[in-house]
Design an enzyme around this catalytic site. Sequence first.
Site, PDB file in Angstrom:
ATOM      1  N   VAL A  71       0.819  -1.212   0.000  1.00 51.24           N
ATOM      2  CA  VAL A  71       0.000   0.000   0.000  1.00 51.24           C
ATOM      3  C   VAL A  71       0.861   1.275   0.000  1.00 51.24           C
ATOM      4  O   VAL A  71       0.549   2.242  -0.717  1.00 51.24           O
ATOM      5  CB  VAL A  71      -1.037  -0.043   1.149  1.00 51.24           C
ATOM      6  CG1 VAL A  71      -0.364   0.030   2.504  1.00 51.24           C
ATOM      7  CG2 VAL A  71      -2.061   1.031   0.992  1.00 51.24           C
ATOM      8  N   MET A  72       1.992   1.255   0.724  1.00 54.85           N
ATOM      9  CA  MET A  72       2.853   2.452   0.754  1.00 54.85           C
ATOM     10  C   MET A  72       3.483   2.694  -0.626  1.00 54.85           C
ATOM     11  O   MET A  72       3.480   3.818  -1.138  1.00 54.85           O
ATOM     12  CB  MET A  72       3.957   2.310   1.803  1.00 54.85           C
ATOM     13  CG  MET A  72       3.485   2.356   3.226  1.00 54.85           C
ATOM     14  SD  MET A  72       2.752   3.943   3.678  1.00 54.85           S
ATOM     15  CE  MET A  72       4.188   5.004   3.778  1.00 54.85           C
TER      16      MET A  72
ATOM     17  N   SER B 152       7.142   9.441   6.393  1.00 54.97           N
ATOM     18  CA  SER B 152       6.117   9.362   7.445  1.00 54.97           C
ATOM     19  C   SER B 152       4.782   9.872   6.943  1.00 54.97           C
ATOM     20  O   SER B 152       4.726  10.767   6.102  1.00 54.97           O
ATOM     21  CB  SER B 152       6.531  10.170   8.672  1.00 54.97           C
ATOM     22  OG  SER B 152       5.486  10.091   9.636  1.00 54.97           O
TER      23      SER B 152
ATOM     24  N   GLY C 227       1.933   7.400   6.950  1.00 49.77           N
ATOM     25  CA  GLY C 227       1.061   6.254   6.704  1.00 49.77           C
ATOM     26  C   GLY C 227       0.530   6.262   5.277  1.00 49.77           C
ATOM     27  O   GLY C 227       1.052   6.948   4.399  1.00 49.77           O
TER      28      GLY C 227
ATOM     29  N   HIS D  98      11.758  10.159  15.004  1.00 52.49           N
ATOM     30  CA  HIS D  98      10.346  10.523  14.784  1.00 52.49           C
ATOM     31  C   HIS D  98       9.456   9.431  15.377  1.00 52.49           C
ATOM     32  O   HIS D  98       8.497   9.696  16.098  1.00 52.49           O
ATOM     33  CB  HIS D  98      10.089  10.690  13.281  1.00 52.49           C
ATOM     34  CG  HIS D  98       8.636  10.723  12.909  1.00 52.49           C
ATOM     35  ND1 HIS D  98       7.852   9.582  12.892  1.00 52.49           N
ATOM     36  CD2 HIS D  98       7.817  11.736  12.553  1.00 52.49           C
ATOM     37  CE1 HIS D  98       6.614   9.901  12.556  1.00 52.49           C
ATOM     38  NE2 HIS D  98       6.569  11.205  12.331  1.00 52.49           N
TER      39      HIS D  98
ATOM     40  N   TYR E 253       5.845   6.985  19.413  1.00 48.25           N
ATOM     41  CA  TYR E 253       5.507   6.012  20.465  1.00 48.25           C
ATOM     42  C   TYR E 253       5.187   6.747  21.775  1.00 48.25           C
ATOM     43  O   TYR E 253       4.227   6.415  22.466  1.00 48.25           O
ATOM     44  CB  TYR E 253       6.696   5.091  20.738  1.00 48.25           C
ATOM     45  CG  TYR E 253       6.806   3.836  19.916  1.00 48.25           C
ATOM     46  CD1 TYR E 253       6.747   3.851  18.529  1.00 48.25           C
ATOM     47  CD2 TYR E 253       7.003   2.605  20.538  1.00 48.25           C
ATOM     48  CE1 TYR E 253       6.888   2.691  17.794  1.00 48.25           C
ATOM     49  CE2 TYR E 253       7.138   1.428  19.810  1.00 48.25           C
ATOM     50  CZ  TYR E 253       7.092   1.480  18.433  1.00 48.25           C
ATOM     51  OH  TYR E 253       7.237   0.325  17.697  1.00 48.25           O
TER      52      TYR E 253
ATOM     53  N   LYS F  13       6.613  -2.735  15.767  1.00 48.76           N
ATOM     54  CA  LYS F  13       7.470  -3.339  14.734  1.00 48.76           C
ATOM     55  C   LYS F  13       8.953  -3.071  14.974  1.00 48.76           C
ATOM     56  O   LYS F  13       9.778  -3.576  14.235  1.00 48.76           O
ATOM     57  CB  LYS F  13       7.050  -2.833  13.347  1.00 48.76           C
ATOM     58  CG  LYS F  13       5.687  -3.399  12.934  1.00 48.76           C
ATOM     59  CD  LYS F  13       5.467  -3.403  11.436  1.00 48.76           C
ATOM     60  CE  LYS F  13       5.182  -2.038  10.902  1.00 48.76           C
ATOM     61  NZ  LYS F  13       3.829  -1.545  11.212  1.00 48.76           N
TER      62      LYS F  13
ATOM     63  N   ARG G  76       4.381  -0.753  25.977  1.00 49.81           N
ATOM     64  CA  ARG G  76       3.769  -1.664  24.993  1.00 49.81           C
ATOM     65  C   ARG G  76       4.099  -3.114  25.346  1.00 49.81           C
ATOM     66  O   ARG G  76       3.254  -3.998  25.253  1.00 49.81           O
ATOM     67  CB  ARG G  76       4.264  -1.352  23.571  1.00 49.81           C
ATOM     68  CG  ARG G  76       3.693  -0.077  23.015  1.00 49.81           C
ATOM     69  CD  ARG G  76       3.887  -0.010  21.498  1.00 49.81           C
ATOM     70  NE  ARG G  76       3.621   1.319  20.987  1.00 49.81           N
ATOM     71  CZ  ARG G  76       3.583   1.640  19.701  1.00 49.81           C
ATOM     72  NH1 ARG G  76       3.806   0.731  18.780  1.00 49.81           N
ATOM     73  NH2 ARG G  76       3.335   2.876  19.320  1.00 49.81           N
TER      74      ARG G  76
ATOM     75  N   ARG H 139      30.486   3.113  43.210  1.00 47.44           N
ATOM     76  CA  ARG H 139      31.342   2.531  42.166  1.00 47.44           C
ATOM     77  C   ARG H 139      32.792   2.489  42.627  1.00 47.44           C
ATOM     78  O   ARG H 139      33.531   1.531  42.380  1.00 47.44           O
ATOM     79  CB  ARG H 139      31.232   3.341  40.862  1.00 47.44           C
ATOM     80  CG  ARG H 139      29.868   3.233  40.199  1.00 47.44           C
ATOM     81  CD  ARG H 139      29.760   4.136  38.963  1.00 47.44           C
ATOM     82  NE  ARG H 139      30.614   3.664  37.884  1.00 47.44           N
ATOM     83  CZ  ARG H 139      31.615   4.338  37.356  1.00 47.44           C
ATOM     84  NH1 ARG H 139      31.886   5.565  37.789  1.00 47.44           N
ATOM     85  NH2 ARG H 139      32.335   3.828  36.387  1.00 47.44           N
TER      86      ARG H 139
ATOM     87  N   HIS I 292      36.563   2.531  40.802  1.00 52.43           N
ATOM     88  CA  HIS I 292      36.405   3.171  39.490  1.00 52.43           C
ATOM     89  C   HIS I 292      36.821   4.643  39.501  1.00 52.43           C
ATOM     90  O   HIS I 292      36.916   5.255  38.448  1.00 52.43           O
ATOM     91  CB  HIS I 292      34.940   3.058  39.042  1.00 52.43           C
ATOM     92  CG  HIS I 292      34.538   1.644  38.771  1.00 52.43           C
ATOM     93  ND1 HIS I 292      35.056   0.904  37.736  1.00 52.43           N
ATOM     94  CD2 HIS I 292      33.687   0.808  39.425  1.00 52.43           C
ATOM     95  CE1 HIS I 292      34.531  -0.315  37.747  1.00 52.43           C
ATOM     96  NE2 HIS I 292      33.703  -0.396  38.771  1.00 52.43           N
TER      97      HIS I 292
HETATM   98  C1  6PG Z   1       4.862   6.854  10.119  1.00 51.91           C
HETATM   99  C2  6PG Z   1       4.762   5.673  11.034  1.00 51.91           C
HETATM  100  C3  6PG Z   1       4.958   4.403  10.276  1.00 51.91           C
HETATM  101  C4  6PG Z   1       4.459   3.182  11.009  1.00 51.91           C
HETATM  102  C5  6PG Z   1       5.314   2.781  12.159  1.00 51.91           C
HETATM  103  C6  6PG Z   1       4.503   2.233  13.297  1.00 51.91           C
HETATM  104  O1  6PG Z   1       5.639   7.738  10.443  1.00 51.91           O
HETATM  105  O2  6PG Z   1       4.156   6.875   9.125  1.00 51.91           O
HETATM  106  O3  6PG Z   1       5.722   5.765  12.035  1.00 51.91           O
HETATM  107  O4  6PG Z   1       6.285   4.346   9.867  1.00 51.91           O
HETATM  108  O5  6PG Z   1       3.145   3.359  11.402  1.00 51.91           O
HETATM  109  O6  6PG Z   1       6.162   1.817  11.634  1.00 51.91           O
HETATM  110  O7  6PG Z   1       5.248   1.279  13.914  1.00 51.91           O
HETATM  111  P1  6PG Z   1       4.762   0.284  15.018  1.00 51.91           P
HETATM  112  O8  6PG Z   1       4.048  -0.838  14.295  1.00 51.91           O
HETATM  113  O9  6PG Z   1       6.034  -0.141  15.632  1.00 51.91           O
HETATM  114  O10 6PG Z   1       3.825   0.988  15.942  1.00 51.91           O
END
Ligand code: 6PG
Length: 471
Positions: A17-18, A130, A132, A188, A193, A263, A290, A448, A454
């Site tokens: 799709v991308m 970036s 989506g 980014h 996240y 991911k 997560r 330490r 150290h």
């Molecule tokens: C973007 C998103 C894109 C993707 C991430 C999400 O900037 O368009 O970051 O690259 O949605 O890979 O990653 P996760 O599956 O790790 O949440």
Amino acid sequence: MVQANSGADIAVVGLGVMGRNLAANLADHGAVVAGYDLDADRRAAFAAAVPGAVPCAAPEDVLSVLKTPRVILMMVPAGPAVDALLAILLPGLAAGDVVIDGGNSHYDDTRRRARLTAESGIHFVGLGVSGGEEGARHGPALMAGGTVEGIERVAPLLRAIAARAGDGEPCFARIGPDGAGHFVKMIHNGIEYADMQLIAEGYHLLRHLGGFSYEQLADRFAAWNGGELASYLMEITADILRTSDPETGAPILEVIRDAAGQKGTGHWATTTAMQLGMPAPTIAEAVHARCLSALKDERVRAAAAFPAPPAPAVADPDAFAAGVGDALLCGRIAIYAQGFAVIAAGSRQFGWDVDLAAVASVWRGGCIIRARLVDRILDALRRAPDLPNLMFDPAITALLAEGEAGWRRTVGAAVAAGQPVPAMASALAYWDGYRSERLWANMIQAQRDFFGAHGYERTDRPGMAHTQWVR
Ligand code: 6PG
């Protein structure tokens, strides 16, 4: 066969799709786009969706249908697939050709691939993309790393397909050499996240401590999206809160299992920050959060075994919500501060000379973390490009000062009620740690030195010292 220099302007290899959406976006801007995918259905979808498409039956076929010097955009999954495709393409490429990797590749892999292709005079561009599916189709944010010459060759196309910021500037920049673009895309994603985690904590607190209905929450997030907290993630959160499950009619969040996937780019951002010795605790907490959420079955067991403390009633829900809004804004400031500091550290480490203002400029549109705060950050970096931390900027400091009390109140209330707020709390600890002249680290140095000899630096003279500890 199409004659050289009367052929396609660019080939997209990988038509998921991308890839397909980027191809359609390129075609919208006048490019003749060749395309290949292993999957015949995807090739057919590409041919149907992209005007003037030149579908190819094998990856190496793209080489002969392109104008020279060639431009190839790889849109295949990060990792071994990129190396495998490059191995197929490399023998047919010539000096001056440009190969773009538009996936979420690790910047170290991009650095290695740039070295490999440079041996034959081929330009390798690591392109952070970036936004989506929607962004790819109608305007992504594009962060390019590679040689000046290679990026100049493809800049007109990339500028044309990129999102536009409010002032009409394309959200595209050459960030620096080799892995710089993918590095910035990785950070980014770390910020993505962390901001997602902050927002999720905010919704959860308002729902489970504040007693807000989904409709009230949707209104609250929509109102926030109209002010200083405006952002793409805020906007989609309001939409999500308003959505019902078509099957059951229940609010959609009631039917989505609370176990987050990932991911890996947040994990890479965290380990990279650690390798560079630059704190990014809220990005790390978002990854940990997560992982913890994914232990769903254990959590169900633990919930029965270890009940939460009784939650004190929220006396004034509006005041509580205002505090959550403060925590979201201050937390967001802290995560961008962490992310920009890691980019600056990476730039120093690899000699990339990254212009942080250019990064902020690209992040104003198209990308997942676009937000009103990014405008403030761009102003700050234009005023003082060498700010050691964004939180030193007077306008940003003023936002922190305004929200600090509410931020503390919110984290305190969550802790008292046994509600986990790892992002809000770690962002606060980052801010408190950063603004502390004296920290606990003298004790760590003493420990330490005690068990490992150290050594430590003294407060009263330069150089290393050691104490003969009495055991
Ligand atoms: C973007 C998103 C894109 C993707 C991430 C999400 O900037 O368009 O970051 O690259 O949605 O890979 O990653 P996760 O599956 O790790 O949440």
